[in-house]
Design a protein around this motif. Structure first.
Motif, PDB file in Angstrom:
ATOM      1  N   GLY A  97       0.800  -1.213   0.000  1.00  0.00           N
ATOM      2  CA  GLY A  97       0.000   0.000   0.000  1.00  0.00           C
ATOM      3  C   GLY A  97       0.833   1.262   0.000  1.00  0.00           C
ATOM      4  O   GLY A  97       0.440   2.274   0.596  1.00  0.00           O
ATOM      5  N   VAL A  98       1.980   1.224  -0.672  1.00  0.00           N
ATOM      6  CA  VAL A  98       2.878   2.370  -0.729  1.00  0.00           C
ATOM      7  C   VAL A  98       2.593   3.181  -1.989  1.00  0.00           C
ATOM      8  O   VAL A  98       2.605   2.640  -3.100  1.00  0.00           O
ATOM      9  CB  VAL A  98       4.358   1.923  -0.718  1.00  0.00           C
ATOM     10  N   ALA A  99       2.344   4.475  -1.818  1.00  0.00           N
ATOM     11  CA  ALA A  99       2.174   5.356  -2.976  1.00  0.00           C
ATOM     12  C   ALA A  99       3.545   5.685  -3.535  1.00  0.00           C
ATOM     13  O   ALA A  99       4.399   6.222  -2.820  1.00  0.00           O
ATOM     14  CB  ALA A  99       1.455   6.630  -2.553  1.00  0.00           C
ATOM     15  N   GLU A 137       9.411   6.978 -11.250  1.00  0.00           N
ATOM     16  CA  GLU A 137      10.746   7.532 -11.081  1.00  0.00           C
ATOM     17  C   GLU A 137      11.310   7.219  -9.700  1.00  0.00           C
ATOM     18  O   GLU A 137      12.504   6.923  -9.565  1.00  0.00           O
ATOM     19  CB  GLU A 137      10.711   9.053 -11.309  1.00  0.00           C
ATOM     20  N   GLY A 138      10.470   7.283  -8.680  1.00  0.00           N
ATOM     21  CA  GLY A 138      10.921   6.946  -7.331  1.00  0.00           C
ATOM     22  C   GLY A 138      11.304   5.487  -7.220  1.00  0.00           C
ATOM     23  O   GLY A 138      12.325   5.131  -6.607  1.00  0.00           O
ATOM     24  N   GLY A 188       4.333  11.561   1.912  1.00  0.00           N
ATOM     25  CA  GLY A 188       4.033  10.135   1.946  1.00  0.00           C
ATOM     26  C   GLY A 188       4.202   9.421   0.631  1.00  0.00           C
ATOM     27  O   GLY A 188       4.041   8.196   0.556  1.00  0.00           O
ATOM     28  N   VAL A 189       4.544  10.149  -0.426  1.00  0.00           N
ATOM     29  CA  VAL A 189       4.724   9.548  -1.749  1.00  0.00           C
ATOM     30  C   VAL A 189       6.208   9.253  -1.977  1.00  0.00           C
ATOM     31  O   VAL A 189       7.062  10.119  -1.756  1.00  0.00           O
ATOM     32  CB  VAL A 189       4.193  10.471  -2.855  1.00  0.00           C
ATOM     33  N   VAL A 190       6.500   8.037  -2.412  1.00  0.00           N
ATOM     34  CA  VAL A 190       7.871   7.665  -2.753  1.00  0.00           C
ATOM     35  C   VAL A 190       8.161   8.176  -4.158  1.00  0.00           C
ATOM     36  O   VAL A 190       7.726   7.589  -5.150  1.00  0.00           O
ATOM     37  CB  VAL A 190       8.067   6.138  -2.683  1.00  0.00           C
ATOM     38  N   ASN A 191       8.863   9.293  -4.244  1.00  0.00           N
ATOM     39  CA  ASN A 191       9.262   9.853  -5.536  1.00  0.00           C
ATOM     40  C   ASN A 191      10.777  10.018  -5.547  1.00  0.00           C
ATOM     41  O   ASN A 191      11.459   9.586  -4.614  1.00  0.00           O
ATOM     42  CB  ASN A 191       8.536  11.164  -5.817  1.00  0.00           C
ATOM     43  N   VAL A 192      11.301  10.631  -6.594  1.00  0.00           N
ATOM     44  CA  VAL A 192      12.757  10.748  -6.721  1.00  0.00           C
ATOM     45  C   VAL A 192      13.356  11.523  -5.555  1.00  0.00           C
ATOM     46  O   VAL A 192      14.355  11.107  -4.958  1.00  0.00           O
ATOM     47  CB  VAL A 192      13.133  11.414  -8.052  1.00  0.00           C
ATOM     48  N   SER A 193      12.750  12.636  -5.199  1.00  0.00           N
ATOM     49  CA  SER A 193      13.331  13.476  -4.150  1.00  0.00           C
ATOM     50  C   SER A 193      13.286  12.789  -2.792  1.00  0.00           C
ATOM     51  O   SER A 193      14.270  12.827  -2.034  1.00  0.00           O
ATOM     52  CB  SER A 193      12.609  14.823  -4.090  1.00  0.00           C
TER      53      SER A 193
END
Length: 354
Positions: free
Chosen positions: A199-201, A205-206, A238-243
């Protein structure tokens, strides 16, 4: 392993998370296409015959899925899975007790099978070939061998050091599958599946950023995903993105190539303390405060694969790429930069340290 990201001393929550993302069937297993196809033929043909398949050996570096495949074998065959490890089997009697308790069609998984004690290994030969074990009763001239039947079973062995298996043991496996390191796209596909299950957003790219730093190893990829998730939930949206991935991995000392604290400690010791080497394994281990086995089995395979370290007859050598990765200029004639010879080997008490 000693690094917190790959520590076997996981919390119950960590173990539950790791178990939840394990594939349960061959169709869910990502990558290793050749081994997966071969295994599918082996298992399904055995099911059609109604007999146990040949014994199976999986080899490869830690974290590539050997235990997961053992669980899948049991699931595909519809049998129970019994799990143990080579170091835990110290006496032949320990193994005899496990073998005689198996039911027909069960799968016995022995991890690190190359470390099984010699008496137990010899007992295993007859069990694998004839489904029979001879238990010795008494000692000395009056000792008697009592034969005991073993229900037909499938042995699945796993090893990170296939070269340490004895010839007789290796020959008794009908199928040997070697697991390769994963590519970044394969790890990205695996992480996308894990993110859905947990359930990870996450953005593509992340996911790609994590995959590129996971050393080609699914176990590390999944654990890095959980660490980045924790960071993103606590310090960002809460979002796994590049940064968020880059910031989290910086906190956990994982650099752009996937090197962690111990990897970099080994390279720095080679470059800064020993001038690039060559230096013996035990000396290098003392310099970084680790056991030689940890350096040899956990750290070196990745560094060698990345072209940062070379194993030579006279010791370990930092390549020119290692110097550059640490932000240092390689000396003239450094290994990997056109050198034809390596410097003299460092010694301990005047003796070569290999």
């Amino acid at each position: 392993m000693t690094d917190s990201l790959v520590s076997p001393l996981a919390t119950p929550e960590e173990r539950d998370a790791e178990a939840s993302v394990r594939p349960k069937r061959l169709s869910e297993f990502v990558a290793q296409e050749r081994v997966r196809e071969q295994l599918e033929v082996l298992l399904h043909s055995a099911l059609r015959r109604g007999s146990p398949p040949d014994h199976i050996l999986f080899s490869g570096s830690p974290g590539l899925g050997k235990t997961t495949l053992a669980m899948i074998v049991a699931a595909e065959l519809g049998g129970a899975l019994r799990m143990t490890s080579g170091p835990a089997i110290e006496r032949s009697g320990d193994l005899a007790a496990v073998l005689t308790s198996l039911q027909q069609g069960d799968v016995l998984f022995i991890d690190e099978i190359h470390r099984i004690a010699k008496p137990a290994e010899e007992l295993l030969y007859s069990a694998m070939e004839d489904f029979r074990v001879d238990v010795m009763v008494g000692k000395g001239p009056g000792a008697t061998a009592i034969p005991l039947d073993v229900e037909p079973f499938t042995l699945v062995g796993a090893t990170t050091r296939a070269g340490l298996l004895t010839g007789p043991m290796r020959d008794r496996f009908g199928f040997v599958g070697h697991l390769e390191f994963y590519t970044a796209p394969e790890l990205a596909a695996l992480l996308e599946r894990s993110a859905r299950i947990l359930g990870v957003a996450a953005t593509k790219e992340g996911i790609g950023e994590i995959a590129g730093r996971s050393r080609g190893t699914p176990r590390i990829a999944n654990r890095l995903l959980r660490r980045v998730r924790d960071y993103a939930e606590l310090r960002t949206d809460g979002v796994v993105n590049v940064s968020s991935a880059r910031a989290a991995l910086k906190v956990y000392d994982v650099d752009d190539l996937g090197l962690d604290r111990l990897d970099k400690a080994v390279l720095r010791s080679l470059v800064e303390l020993f001038g690039g080497g060559p230096v013996g394994l035990s000396t290098l281990a003392v310099a970084v405060g680790e056991q030689p086995d940890t350096v040899e089995e956990v750290v070196e395979p990745f560094l060698v694969r990345e072209g940062l370290l070379a194993r030579t007859p006279r010791g370990r050598v930092a390549t020119a790429a290692a110097w550059r990765h640490l932000g240092k200029k390689p000396p003239n004639g450094s290994f990997g930069a056109g050198a034809t010879t390596a410097p003299d080997l460092f010694t301990v008490d005047g003796q070569p340290d290999t």
